[in-house]
Motif scaffolding. Structure first.
Motif, PDB file in Angstrom:
ATOM      1  N   PRO A  76      14.828  10.417  -0.464  1.00  0.00           N
ATOM      2  CA  PRO A  76      13.629  10.328  -1.311  1.00  0.00           C
ATOM      3  C   PRO A  76      12.370  10.578  -0.489  1.00  0.00           C
ATOM      4  N   GLY A  77      11.495  11.411  -1.019  1.00  0.00           N
ATOM      5  CA  GLY A  77      10.285  11.771  -0.288  1.00  0.00           C
ATOM      6  C   GLY A  77       9.036  11.601  -1.123  1.00  0.00           C
ATOM      7  N   LEU A  78       7.917  11.394  -0.438  1.00  0.00           N
ATOM      8  CA  LEU A  78       6.623  11.198  -1.098  1.00  0.00           C
ATOM      9  C   LEU A  78       5.542  11.854  -0.251  1.00  0.00           C
ATOM     10  N   ARG A  79       4.639  12.535  -0.921  1.00  0.00           N
ATOM     11  CA  ARG A  79       3.506  13.163  -0.249  1.00  0.00           C
ATOM     12  C   ARG A  79       2.252  12.821  -1.044  1.00  0.00           C
ATOM     13  N   LEU A  80       1.250  12.250  -0.363  1.00  0.00           N
ATOM     14  CA  LEU A  80       0.020  11.812  -1.015  1.00  0.00           C
ATOM     15  C   LEU A  80      -1.175  12.234  -0.173  1.00  0.00           C
ATOM     16  N   ALA A  81      -2.297  12.506  -0.828  1.00  0.00           N
ATOM     17  CA  ALA A  81      -3.482  12.886  -0.067  1.00  0.00           C
ATOM     18  C   ALA A  81      -4.745  12.705  -0.896  1.00  0.00           C
ATOM     19  N   ALA A  82      -5.842  12.711  -0.214  1.00  0.00           N
ATOM     20  CA  ALA A  82      -7.159  12.648  -0.842  1.00  0.00           C
ATOM     21  C   ALA A  82      -8.022  13.739  -0.230  1.00  0.00           C
ATOM     22  N   THR A  83      -8.807  14.414  -1.067  1.00  0.00           N
ATOM     23  CA  THR A  83      -9.666  15.503  -0.586  1.00  0.00           C
ATOM     24  C   THR A  83     -11.078  15.314  -1.129  1.00  0.00           C
ATOM     25  N   TRP A  84     -12.058  15.464  -0.248  1.00  0.00           N
ATOM     26  CA  TRP A  84     -13.468  15.421  -0.625  1.00  0.00           C
ATOM     27  C   TRP A  84     -14.029  16.836  -0.512  1.00  0.00           C
ATOM     28  N   ASP A  85     -14.566  17.357  -1.630  1.00  0.00           N
ATOM     29  CA  ASP A  85     -15.069  18.727  -1.695  1.00  0.00           C
ATOM     30  C   ASP A  85     -16.582  18.740  -1.811  1.00  0.00           C
ATOM     31  N   GLU A  86     -17.205  19.497  -0.940  1.00  0.00           N
ATOM     32  CA  GLU A  86     -18.615  19.838  -1.081  1.00  0.00           C
ATOM     33  C   GLU A  86     -18.715  21.344  -1.309  1.00  0.00           C
ATOM     34  N   THR A  87     -19.928  21.827  -1.507  1.00  0.00           N
ATOM     35  CA  THR A  87     -20.109  23.246  -1.814  1.00  0.00           C
ATOM     36  C   THR A  87     -19.597  24.134  -0.692  1.00  0.00           C
ATOM     37  N   ASP A  88     -19.905  23.788   0.547  1.00  0.00           N
ATOM     38  CA  ASP A  88     -19.570  24.643   1.675  1.00  0.00           C
ATOM     39  C   ASP A  88     -18.517  24.061   2.601  1.00  0.00           C
ATOM     40  N   TRP A  89     -18.030  22.865   2.311  1.00  0.00           N
ATOM     41  CA  TRP A  89     -17.023  22.284   3.193  1.00  0.00           C
ATOM     42  C   TRP A  89     -16.180  21.281   2.426  1.00  0.00           C
ATOM     43  N   SER A  90     -15.039  20.947   3.000  1.00  0.00           N
ATOM     44  CA  SER A  90     -14.172  19.924   2.429  1.00  0.00           C
ATOM     45  C   SER A  90     -13.393  19.261   3.549  1.00  0.00           C
ATOM     46  N   VAL A  91     -12.980  18.017   3.324  1.00  0.00           N
ATOM     47  CA  VAL A  91     -12.135  17.300   4.271  1.00  0.00           C
ATOM     48  C   VAL A  91     -11.043  16.594   3.476  1.00  0.00           C
ATOM     49  N   GLY A  92      -9.901  16.399   4.117  1.00  0.00           N
ATOM     50  CA  GLY A  92      -8.803  15.747   3.436  1.00  0.00           C
ATOM     51  C   GLY A  92      -7.938  14.956   4.388  1.00  0.00           C
ATOM     52  N   VAL A  93      -7.287  13.918   3.842  1.00  0.00           N
ATOM     53  CA  VAL A  93      -6.289  13.155   4.581  1.00  0.00           C
ATOM     54  C   VAL A  93      -5.011  13.181   3.760  1.00  0.00           C
ATOM     55  N   GLU A  94      -3.914  13.415   4.434  1.00  0.00           N
ATOM     56  CA  GLU A  94      -2.626  13.541   3.764  1.00  0.00           C
ATOM     57  C   GLU A  94      -1.598  12.668   4.468  1.00  0.00           C
ATOM     58  N   ALA A  95      -0.767  11.984   3.705  1.00  0.00           N
ATOM     59  CA  ALA A  95       0.349  11.217   4.250  1.00  0.00           C
ATOM     60  C   ALA A  95       1.633  11.715   3.607  1.00  0.00           C
ATOM     61  N   ALA A  96       2.624  11.978   4.437  1.00  0.00           N
ATOM     62  CA  ALA A  96       3.912  12.473   3.950  1.00  0.00           C
ATOM     63  C   ALA A  96       5.013  11.658   4.600  1.00  0.00           C
ATOM     64  N   GLY A  97       6.019  11.305   3.829  1.00  0.00           N
ATOM     65  CA  GLY A  97       7.088  10.500   4.399  1.00  0.00           C
ATOM     66  C   GLY A  97       8.347  10.566   3.581  1.00  0.00           C
ATOM     67  N   ALA A  98       9.373   9.913   4.087  1.00  0.00           N
ATOM     68  CA  ALA A  98      10.667   9.841   3.424  1.00  0.00           C
ATOM     69  C   ALA A  98      11.282   8.479   3.680  1.00  0.00           C
ATOM     70  N   LEU A  99      12.101   8.027   2.747  1.00  0.00           N
ATOM     71  CA  LEU A  99      12.844   6.796   2.938  1.00  0.00           C
ATOM     72  C   LEU A  99      14.077   7.055   3.804  1.00  0.00           C
ATOM     73  N   ARG A 100      14.774   5.980   4.166  1.00  0.00           N
ATOM     74  CA  ARG A 100      16.037   6.132   4.878  1.00  0.00           C
ATOM     75  C   ARG A 100      17.025   6.897   4.002  1.00  0.00           C
ATOM     76  N   GLN A 101      17.874   7.681   4.643  1.00  0.00           N
ATOM     77  CA  GLN A 101      18.959   8.326   3.909  1.00  0.00           C
ATOM     78  C   GLN A 101      20.272   7.680   4.331  1.00  0.00           C
ATOM     79  N   THR A 102      20.816   6.879   3.449  1.00  0.00           N
ATOM     80  CA  THR A 102      22.089   6.212   3.722  1.00  0.00           C
ATOM     81  C   THR A 102      23.231   6.803   2.905  1.00  0.00           C
ATOM     82  N   HIS A 103      22.910   7.648   1.926  1.00  0.00           N
ATOM     83  CA  HIS A 103      23.939   8.297   1.115  1.00  0.00           C
ATOM     84  C   HIS A 103      24.371   9.576   1.833  1.00  0.00           C
ATOM     85  N   VAL A 104      25.296   9.432   2.759  1.00  0.00           N
ATOM     86  CA  VAL A 104      25.710  10.543   3.616  1.00  0.00           C
ATOM     87  C   VAL A 104      27.197  10.806   3.439  1.00  0.00           C
TER      88      VAL A 104
END
Length: 697
Positions: free
Chosen positions: A591-619
């Motif tokens: 299972p995976g999740l990707r989340l982020a926030a972005t701030w947009d201005e007219t001439d620039w933007s900045v963002g922070v992103e977090a991406a991760g996954a849970l343990r995989q035990t179903h092998v």
């Protein structure tokens, strides 16, 4: 799952991706990732992965950001896309609409290997299943469209270009590329090129030895437009130089690949349209285990393998009606010739024709209708394909031990020809209710076994890209895979909030997976097991038909909190299980999740992103698959629009320098590395990337 403090950014939410097509009534069918030098609109149905082109060379990583998708990381230029638990040739992957065969037996050059990020304009992903008009495949389709100079608006020629240059500190990766040309309202022509190089990848514990890469691409695209339609010609040459592939037993010495494609399409507004294309691809491939990585201690174990593949494809279809009310009738074919020879660089008498004179062909036809059914929009399709596959006679040199020579003789004495037919059915329904678009898909999809799965008579690590260190042999009696598919979901948006959840179930009959060669694994009582033991693995696997099922849930979502701040995210969950025995399917994304926030201005933007996954035990116990730990990493990025058509992007990958091992990453096969032999390969450590992009039209 343990998280670093920085993983708290998971609470912010929003990848620099998101959803799909420009037209609302097509939203149930297609995701489209846009990668351009000019900033696209901020509509929620446009994927916006700015900065990713600078961060990694592999366009498979771009597709892996979509809901349901994941990256099988087999090295800097050899990544594959897993979609809802399916990967490899089960996912219909094309470049500029062209199908072709990988050059080697281990898929070191999967299709997206031929879509360098500096040249990618967009990537189209069929949601759930691929339409029958595109050919047979078990899962969704991926089509990477390369940049080109489009037609102009006047009869005068005008220049145009779309160029980029980037740097990535975590592997000292450098890239420059793009297109430049001229166009009028009737003619267009452009050159294209990309030059990429990188060193060993760094991670918190050191460096991943033998992970550097080099790739050059150049070509030409031209087109002519008249009242009858558009005629286009695409020519490309790609030269992949010495490139490390730590999950494989051998490294890439070279891929020398030529592409050509001629295509025609009637005007889109015509009520009777012809679409046709003819394509050719030739791949020559060399790989060895001593030029880039430490050579084997025993000189007799040095190997140089040579492979080639030539593919000719063609298709034609007539479309009656409009794009949203149409009947499509078409036919297509695919012909491929392949071979693989294993040699010793210092002993000309050591030679093994492991995949000798392989010929694979397919001829198919389809009928597809799109229109209303009782107030519901529908796309209904059927296709039938005739398949043929054959192998020439295997051979061995005089210096090859008796075991492989006897296996070659047994292979030659058996039936080396196969033919069969497959039938695909697809029915997709959706209805636009304003804020809500419910959708439903029912399908029967198929895939014929590939040459490695069917004709590998010599026990080797050739596995079509699994890169797991196991030794495999093929089975000439394999049957095509057949998947019965049910999926449902909805697209919803209201004001600044949107979400697109989907649940799905795939019941796959005759799923092809490696199983123990016989009922007594570890007991070398057959010649195949004896030969495998000589190569260090007394428990070879045999490709076999099993019964399987895959089910899960994925979604992407977002909210525009203010005029400047937006949050977006994507989540994926898939389970794969055997139906014939009590076991999980092999190499399924956690299972995976990707989340982020972005701030947009007219001439620039900045963002922070977090991406991760849970343990995989179903092998998979039958494949000796080991569990993996969960992780979360945080990325930062910013963009400065210096002037129209010119922008600077920069960011930081893995801000908190987290040491993590993605479940789908391959196992290290390179000695004297900071990653132990057989250990799962790590993700990239903390690094800075920067890119400058310029476009003019």
């Amino acid at each position: 799952m343990k998280m670093t403090p920085g993983a708290c950014a998971l609470l912010l939410g929003a990848p620099l991706l998101a959803a799909a097509p420009v037209h609302a009534q097509d939203a149930a069918l297609l995701d489209e990732i846009i990668v351009t030098g000019v900033r696209p609109d901020t509509a929620i149905d446009t994927v916006r992965p700015e900065g990713l082109a600078a961060a990694a060379p592999d366009s498979a990583g771009l597709v892996a950001r979509l809901p349901g998708a994941a990256l099988i990381d087999n090295g800097g230029l050899s990544g594959q896309v897993q979609y809802r638990g399916l990967f490899g040739e089960r996912v219909l992957t094309r470049v500029n609409g062209q199908r072709f065969h990988s050059g080697g037996p281990n898929a070191m050059d999967p299709p997206l290997h031929y879509a360098p990020m500096p040249l990618v304009a967009s990537v189209e992903v069929d949601r759930g299943i691929s339409p029958v008009r595109n050919g047979p495949a078990l899962a969704g389709g991926v089509n990477a469209r390369l940049k080109e100079v489009g037609f102009g608006d006047t009869s005068a020629f005008a220049p145009a270009w779309d160029l980029s240059a980037g740097y990535r500190s975590v592997d000292d990766g450098r890239s420059v590329g793009g297109v430049a040309g001229m166009a009028s309202d009737r003619f267009r022509i452009n050159l294209l090129g990309a030059w990429e190089t990188g060193g060993d990848l760094r991670f918190p514990g050191g460096v991943v030895r033998d992970s550097g890469f080099r790739r050059d691409t150049y070509g030409l695209s031209a087109g002519w437009r008249s009242g009858a339609g558009e005629l286009g010609l695409d020519l490309r040459v790609q030269e992949t130089g010495p490139t490390g592939t730590p999950p494989f037993a051998l490294d890439i010495l070279y891929f020398d690949t030529d592409f050509s494609r001629l295509h025609f399409a009637s005007p889109a507004e015509s009520t009777l349209r012809l679409e046709a294309s003819l394509g050719h691809t030739r791949v020559e491939h060399g790989m060895d285990n001593f030029s880039l990585r430490p050579a084997p201690a025993m000189a007799s174990m040095r190997r140089l393998s040579l492979a080639d593949a030539e593919t000719v494809v063609g298709e034609a279809r007539l479309v009656f009606g409009s794009p949203t009310r149409s009947l499509s009738v078409g036919a297509d074919f695919e012909q491929a010739d392949k071979s693989v020879v294993i040699t010793h660089p210092d002993n000309p008498n050591f030679v093994v024709g492991s995949l000798p004179g392989i010929e694979v062909s397919r001829v198919g036809g389809h009928l597809e209708w799109r229109g209303p059914v009782g107030g519901v929009e529908a796309e209904l399709g059927v296709r039938a394909d005739a398949h043929r596959a054959s192998a020439g006679e295997a051979w061995t040199g005089s210096a090859v031990p008796a075991g492989p020579t006897l296996l070659a003789a047994a292979f030659n004495a058996g039936d080396r020809d196969w033919s069969g037919g497959t039938v695909d059915l697809a029915a997709r329904f959706w209805r636009d209710l304003g804020d809500l678009t419910p959708r439903l898909t029912l399908a029967r999809k198929t895939r014929a076994p590939n040459a490695v799965e069917r004709f590998s008579w010599m026990p080797t690590e050739a596995s079509g890209g699994l890169a797991d260190g196991n030794i495999y042999v093929g089975d000439r009696s394999l049957r095509p895979e057949t998947a019965w598919i049910l999926e449902g979901g909805f697209d919803w948006s209201r004001g600044p909030v949107w979400a697109r959840p989907t649940v799905y179930y795939r019941r796959v009959d005759d799923y092809i997976q490696g199983v123990p060669f016989d009922a007594t694994p570890g007991v070398a009582d057959t010649r195949v097991e004896m030969v495998a033991a000589m190569s260090g693995d007394p428990t070879p696997l045999r490709f076999a038909n099993v019964d399987a099922e895959l089910y899960g849930f994925d979604m992407d979502f977002g909210v525009q909190l203010t005029d400047r701040l937006r949050l977006d995210g994507a989540a994926s969950l898939v389970r794969g299980e055997r139906r014939d025995v009590s076991d999980d399917l092999y190499r399924i994304a956690p299972p995976g999740l990707r989340l982020a926030a972005t701030w947009d201005e007219t001439d620039w933007s900045v963002g922070v992103e977090a991406a991760g996954a849970l343990r995989q035990t179903h092998v998979s116990a039958g494949n000796d698959e080991t569990p993996s730990e969960g992780y979360a990493v945080v990325n930062l990025r910013g963009e400065w629009r210096l002037r129209p058509g010119l922008q600077l992007e920069a960011g930081v990958e893995n801000l908190f320098d987290r040491d993590y091992r993605p479940h789908l990453a391959g196992r290290n096969r390179v000695a004297e590395s900071d990653v132990a032999l057989g250990e799962r390969l790590p993700g990239a450590g903390r690094g800075v990337f920067v890119a400058l992009k310029a476009a003019w039209r």
